[in-house]
Design a protein around this motif. Structure first.
Motif, PDB file in Angstrom:
ATOM      1  N   ILE A 339      17.227  -5.941  15.632  1.00  0.00           N
ATOM      2  CA  ILE A 339      18.290  -5.034  15.181  1.00  0.00           C
ATOM      3  C   ILE A 339      18.951  -4.326  16.355  1.00  0.00           C
ATOM      4  N   THR A 340      18.875  -4.927  17.547  1.00  0.00           N
ATOM      5  CA  THR A 340      19.379  -4.270  18.750  1.00  0.00           C
ATOM      6  C   THR A 340      20.817  -3.803  18.603  1.00  0.00           C
ATOM      7  N   ALA A 341      21.703  -4.705  18.169  1.00  0.00           N
ATOM      8  CA  ALA A 341      23.134  -4.392  18.148  1.00  0.00           C
ATOM      9  C   ALA A 341      23.455  -3.244  17.208  1.00  0.00           C
ATOM     10  N   ARG A 342      23.067  -3.384  15.940  1.00  0.00           N
ATOM     11  CA  ARG A 342      23.440  -2.364  14.954  1.00  0.00           C
ATOM     12  C   ARG A 342      22.606  -1.095  15.101  1.00  0.00           C
ATOM     13  N   SER A 343      21.337  -1.249  15.452  1.00  0.00           N
ATOM     14  CA  SER A 343      20.487  -0.073  15.627  1.00  0.00           C
ATOM     15  C   SER A 343      20.993   0.818  16.756  1.00  0.00           C
ATOM     16  N   GLN A 344      21.561   0.200  17.765  1.00  0.00           N
ATOM     17  CA  GLN A 344      22.079   0.969  18.897  1.00  0.00           C
ATOM     18  C   GLN A 344      23.139   1.969  18.431  1.00  0.00           C
ATOM     19  N   THR A 345      23.976   1.560  17.488  1.00  0.00           N
ATOM     20  CA  THR A 345      24.989   2.466  16.950  1.00  0.00           C
ATOM     21  C   THR A 345      24.332   3.677  16.265  1.00  0.00           C
ATOM     22  N   LEU A 346      23.325   3.407  15.422  1.00  0.00           N
ATOM     23  CA  LEU A 346      22.648   4.507  14.719  1.00  0.00           C
ATOM     24  C   LEU A 346      21.903   5.406  15.711  1.00  0.00           C
TER      25      LEU A 346
END
Length: 351
Positions: A339-346
């Protein structure tokens, strides 16, 4: 600092994206991990959309995804953003969400939409059940669901005078919170007339946002469930350590939206590298114009920039909550079930 202490409060909308080379199982596992992450960070709610027959979107059945996410989280509200009601019989929707409320009491949201969530062929297949697919009966179907979800149920009146009680579940102690969703004036006016909370689908189409909110607020009629208008905003967001990385991670989703609006065949979500190469190879002025126009309504950048834009966005429209759709794409080297990409936003918004 957690998301719950940020103004505005933050929530998540998930379409369960499927990237190049990824299986549905991997995409769903990634979304479950992201829901757990949002729960731990203090986000207010986590909603799943309903879309059908799209290679890049696995969120076909919100109730199943909600059940799985509810079992993996502790405090965050989970729900649909939304169930496309003309695709389903109202009783089935009521039964599904009554069961979800029993599984996770006080944490279930039932967001209801009127759009098909797919192309005309799939819409026809989904609506083979007859009158359940009658869009003109949308207002009465919403009311039917609300009544059937109440502990006392709904009373059907036959022409003979006999009453028949219908309950979504045998012995409810509570009901999901119902929200009406839309990207036009219709749902805003219906929500206002029924005294229901309302969300404008700004992440999909920013056109008409101000008018829809004004219609909802100015014509709102208090109800037993809501005394005053209640709404929040949705927005696509990509947040990275640098603005350059955020722009790169936004490109796969931007290209998919451009393909959708140009009626081109849809494909799984590209990696960042595929999107960059594809844009360079095509050198298509129409596609670039669509991308530029689309990203202008998104929140893309580093954490400080996007947090500031979120606060300004919420203040301008008078809301205390923004539901972000974290649409960051992945680099080819990143794990297919991570979940690197989307988790980074959160993570960066809640940091």
């Amino acid at each position: 600092m957690s998301a719950s202490t940020i103004t505005p409060a933050l929530s998540v909308l998930d379409l369960v994206p499927v990237r190049t080379g990824q299986t549905t199982a991997q995409a769903v596992a990634s979304s479950m991990a992201l829901a757990q992450r949002a729960d731990g960070l203090g986000f207010r709610r986590y909603w799943f959309a309903e879309h059908h027959n799209m290679p890049a979107v696995a969120s076909t059945t919100p109730p199943m995804l909600i059940a799985a996410a509810a079992a993996r989280t502790q405090r965050i509200r989970v729900g649909s953003g939304g169930v496309m009601l003309p695709n389903h019989a109202p009783l089935i929707v009521a039964e599904q969400f009554a069961m979800l409320e029993a599984i996770a009491p006080g944490r279930i949201d039932l967001g209801i939409g009127r759009a098909p969530g797919s192309d005309p062929v799939i819409t026809q297949l989904l609506r083979q059940s007859g009158t359940a697919g009658d869009v003109e009966r949308f207002p009465s179907h919403v009311q039917d669901i609300a009544l059937m979800l109440q502990p006392e149920g709904a009373a059907l009146q036959f022409t003979t005078g006999r009453e028949y009680t219908v309950r979504a579940t045998p012995s409810a102690t509570g009901a999901p919170e119902i929200w009406l969703l839309g990207s036009s004036d219709y749902s805003a006016q219906l929500a206002a007339s029924r005294g229901l909370p309302y969300v404008f689908a700004n992440h999909f189409s920013g056109q008409g946002l101000d008018r829809a909110l004004d219609l909802y607020r100015s014509t709102f009629q208090p109800s037993a469930v809501l005394a005053e208008p209640r709404t929040f905003l949705t927005a696509n967001a990509v947040v990275s350590p640098t603005a350059e990385e955020a722009r790169a991670r936004a490109l796969p989703q931007l290209r998919m939206m451009a393909r959708l609006r140009r009626n081109q065949p849809l494909i799984p979500l590209e990696t960042v590298e595929e999107a960059q190469q594809g844009l360079a190879d095509a050198a298509n002025a129409d596609e670039q114009r669509l991308i530029d126009a689309t990203v202008a309504n998104w929140l893309v950048g580093d954490a400080e920039t996007v947090r500031s834009a979120l606060a300004e966005f919420a203040a301008r429209h008078g809301v205390d909550e923004v539901m972000i759709s974290p649409v960051a794409g992945s680099f080819a080297s990143e794990s297919l079930d991570g979940i690197t990409a989307r988790s980074q936003t959160l993570d960066l918004l809640a940091a």
